[in-house]
Scaffold this motif. Sequence first.
Motif: not given
Length: 263
Positions: A132-146, A163-170
């Motif tokens: 199945g599939a879920r609605a989600a968001m990813e938090i992208v981040d860089s440990r590389i400056a700027d 990080a990621m945020v995901t719906s509980p519904v598959t």
Amino acid sequence: MPPTDASAKARALYAARRDRTPIPPFTDADPSLTMADGYAIQRELVAMILADGDRVIGHKVGATSKAMQRLIGLDSPDYGPVLASTVYADGATIPLDRFIAPKLEAEIVFVLGESLKGPGITVDDARQAISGARAAMEIVDSRIADWRIKLADTVADLASNGAMVTSPVTVPADDFDPRLIGMVLSRNGEVIDTGAGAAALGDPVGVVAWLANVLGGDGVALEPGHLVMTGALHAAVPMEAGDVFQAEFDRLGTVTVRVAASV
């Protein structure tokens, strides 16, 4: 630090991630670093994180759009682990002080129902393995400056996964075409971007097949229950304390995240 010292570079990224202090791009000192070098560093970094008690529950695939590939000099996607400690539930509050320079992307996430191991995995094979599939968001981040990343830098840095945020519904994925899933992203009630599943390599299911084949070359399989983040459907959006983001997906529903300075 020798250019090929993957362990030393991994330790630098580990410290940057732990202390929320960015480091210069590795490619500044050695522009010859390749994607293979980046993955060697990533493997060392993941081993350090897992030694702390974390665990891999799936993978993210990045640079699935042609625009992003051009930006960082790729001709294919890249990938990194999804770590259990970085997954938030729908409606969660994300603290900015856990990141360095976070940005948000709305994505389709698949849940594997069967093991999938390349090489030779086709899109049809991937489709059959997806539960199945879920609605989600990813938090992208860089440990590389700027965010001054080049190919080897972002690959080494967990493919810039934060990080990621995901719906509980598959939602069972056998009765719709993921390419045609529409998405509307809002910030504080105002629509700021839109997208569709086809933005992810032309077909999000194809992203799963690509990942299975690449991992299979290293003897790694996608396992039942694993999450596969299939790539951003729009340009990444900077996050600020007080923001409330909501991504509304056709078929898959809605996922929401709140942003705070700290929690």
